[in-house]
Motif scaffolding. Structure first.
Motif, PDB file in Angstrom:
ATOM      1  N   TRP A 142       0.786  -1.287  -0.057  1.00 49.56           N
ATOM      2  CA  TRP A 142      -0.020   0.043   0.033  1.00 49.56           C
ATOM      3  C   TRP A 142       0.862   1.278  -0.104  1.00 49.56           C
TER       4      TRP A 142
ATOM      5  N   SER B 129      -9.255  -2.356   6.411  1.00 51.46           N
ATOM      6  CA  SER B 129      -9.067  -3.676   7.435  1.00 51.46           C
ATOM      7  C   SER B 129      -8.514  -3.046   8.883  1.00 51.46           C
TER       8      SER B 129
ATOM      9  N   ARG C 200      -4.559   6.057  -1.115  1.00 48.29           N
ATOM     10  CA  ARG C 200      -3.333   5.530  -1.655  1.00 48.29           C
ATOM     11  C   ARG C 200      -2.500   6.466  -2.493  1.00 48.29           C
TER      12      ARG C 200
ATOM     13  N   GLU D 179     -15.206  -3.308   4.156  1.00 44.42           N
ATOM     14  CA  GLU D 179     -14.555  -4.545   4.645  1.00 44.42           C
ATOM     15  C   GLU D 179     -15.742  -5.419   5.049  1.00 44.42           C
TER      16      GLU D 179
ATOM     17  N   PHE E 185      -2.063 -11.992   1.640  1.00 36.11           N
ATOM     18  CA  PHE E 185      -2.061 -10.740   2.731  1.00 36.11           C
ATOM     19  C   PHE E 185      -1.676 -11.386   3.816  1.00 36.11           C
TER      20      PHE E 185
ATOM     21  N   ALA F 231      -9.355 -11.187  -0.161  1.00 39.68           N
ATOM     22  CA  ALA F 231     -10.054 -11.803   0.983  1.00 39.68           C
ATOM     23  C   ALA F 231      -9.236 -13.057   1.480  1.00 39.68           C
TER      24      ALA F 231
ATOM     25  N   GLY G  21     -12.165  -7.286   1.430  1.00 36.91           N
ATOM     26  CA  GLY G  21     -12.212  -5.783   1.310  1.00 36.91           C
ATOM     27  C   GLY G  21     -12.478  -5.718  -0.202  1.00 36.91           C
TER      28      GLY G  21
HETATM   29  N1  PHE Z   1      -7.230  -4.901   2.879  1.00 34.98           N
HETATM   30  C1  PHE Z   1      -7.094  -5.588   1.767  1.00 34.98           C
HETATM   31  C2  PHE Z   1      -6.797  -4.467   0.650  1.00 34.98           C
HETATM   32  O1  PHE Z   1      -6.889  -3.320   0.541  1.00 34.98           O
HETATM   33  C3  PHE Z   1      -8.184  -6.357   1.264  1.00 34.98           C
HETATM   34  C4  PHE Z   1      -8.397  -7.495   2.065  1.00 34.98           C
HETATM   35  C5  PHE Z   1      -9.465  -7.341   3.194  1.00 34.98           C
HETATM   36  C6  PHE Z   1      -7.691  -8.530   2.095  1.00 34.98           C
HETATM   37  C7  PHE Z   1      -9.566  -8.173   4.043  1.00 34.98           C
HETATM   38  C8  PHE Z   1      -8.020  -9.907   2.899  1.00 34.98           C
HETATM   39  C9  PHE Z   1      -9.012  -9.530   3.895  1.00 34.98           C
HETATM   40  O2  PHE Z   1      -5.926  -4.746  -0.288  1.00 34.98           O
END
Ligand code: PHE
Length: 368
Positions: A180, A200, A224, A240, A278, A313, A337
């Motif tokens: 990010w 998140s 971002r 989320e 993730f 996810a 998300g």
């Molecule tokens: N937060 C992650 C994103 O923005 C997406 C995500 C959310 C992945 C929840 C896994 C679980 O890229």
């Protein structure tokens, strides 16, 4: 003094008025001049000019008549002049007062007319705004998850690195933080703040606040450091999702997402899961939906693949439970998300995500 009355500046002797009849004729002439003048008065200003010209103490017509006609006349003529002057004064004073009342009444009438409402006039049309397409999409998605028993919660857009990264299993210097591109708030080091890069952090805040079971969705803005283009904004919206309980499995996740995609994109839309990574989910997946613009045949929106990525996810990583005091041996759950702005342009076949932020009413009006 009115210009066309030079006679009042001369004496009776100069005017040759040596009989009561001649005096009476002079008074008649003055009176007829006055009657013309008083009817010509049409407003407050000209009324004041008239009053001063006739009743003014020094140079008013009546003062001049007194000085030039009455005072110099001898005993033979004085009674006739005095009578004529009294009559004239009575006439002038009452006519001027009468005219004042008429002018005031006209002004009041005009003011009342200005205030009167004309119900036959066309109305003023006020432009009514509509809900922005992103807001409509957020609410549509919320309704789908509300039906599944999820609660909707809100969280802060300015976050601490602890919630945005650390408690999501990304310690300082963890390379995954580079996934990010973060905006940092200009605060001194120990109180570092960031604009949240995803929703998140609300997984952590929600689990800190309550024991399991958890079923929440969190709509909101995220930031971002991206260069804007047809599929990127530096501020966009995510929803989320988090479900944690004693026996939640990956199958529950899959069923939930398929239900959502059918409701949101239509029964013919299909989903597929791709393995991903993730730090806060294990296993992790990206969810694709069939491109609804081309029904999966391939087009420029889906870059000829027939699929569109709609969310990241996975199953909540057991390490995350350690940050919130949940027992990883007792609970399990899934999180996701999704990118709301992308889902909106997908659903409505819009080929540039930036139009969502340009506030061009010609665009916005197409989504009443
Ligand atoms: N937060 C992650 C994103 O923005 C997406 C995500 C959310 C992945 C929840 C896994 C679980 O890229």
């Amino acid at each position: 003094m009115p210009e066309n009355l030079p006679i009042v500046e001369q004496t009776l002797e100069q005017l040759g008025a040596d009989t009561p009849e001649r005096v009476a004729a002079l008074f008649a002439k003055v009176r007829s001049e006055f009657d013309q003048a008083v009817t010509a008065v049409s407003d407050e200003v000209s009324w004041h000019v008239l009053r001063d010209g006739w009743l003014g103490r020094k140079a008013g017509v009546l003062a001049l008549v007194t000085d030039n006609w009455l005072k110099p006349s001898g005993p033979a003529m004085k009674p006739a002049v005095g009578r004529g002057l009294n009559e004239l004064r009575g006439h002038v004073e009452s006519a001027i007062e009468e005219r004042r009342k008429q002018i005031e009444a006209q002004a009041a009438e005009r003011a009342a007319a200005a205030e009167r409402i004309d119900f036959s006039l066309p109305g003023v049309e006020r432009a009514l705004g509509t809900r922005h397409l992103v807001r409509q999409t957020l609410e549509e998605i919320e309704r789908i998850f509300l039906r599944l028993g999820f609660a909707v919660v809100d969280g802060p857009e300015i976050e601490t690195p602890y919630y945005n990264f650390e408690a999501l299993n990304m310690p300082e210097f963890h390379p995954a933080r580079d996934m990010w591109d973060t905006f940092y708030v200009d605060t001194p080091a120990p109180n570092q703040l960031v604009l949240r890069t995803h929703t998140s952090p609300m997984q952590i805040r929600t689990m800190e606040r309550q024991p399991p079971p958890v079923r929440v969705i969190v709509p909101g803005k995220v930031y971002r450091r991206d260069n804007p283009d047809a599929s990127h904004l530096f501020m966009f919206h995510q929803i989320e999702g988090l479900a944690v309980d004693n026996d939640i499995t990956f199958a529950d996740f899959k069923g939930t997402i398929e239900f959502f995609v059918h409701e949101f994109l239509g029964k013919s839309a299909r989903t597929r899961l791709r393995p991903s990574y993730f730090p806060f989910t294990e296993p992790s997946a990206e969810v694709d939906a069939t491109c609804i613009v081309c029904s999966g045949r391939g087009c420029r929106v889906c870059k000829q693949t027939g699929w569109l990525e709609i969310m990241g996810a996975g199953m909540v990583d057991p390490a995350v439970y350690g940050f919130v005091g949940y027992d990883p041996k007792k609970v399990s759950g899934f999180a996701f998300g999704m990118g709301v702005d992308r889902l909106a342009i997908l659903k409505y076949g819009i080929d540039d995500i930036q139009v969502l932020m340009q506030n061009d009413v010609r665009f916005l009006r197409q989504f009443p």
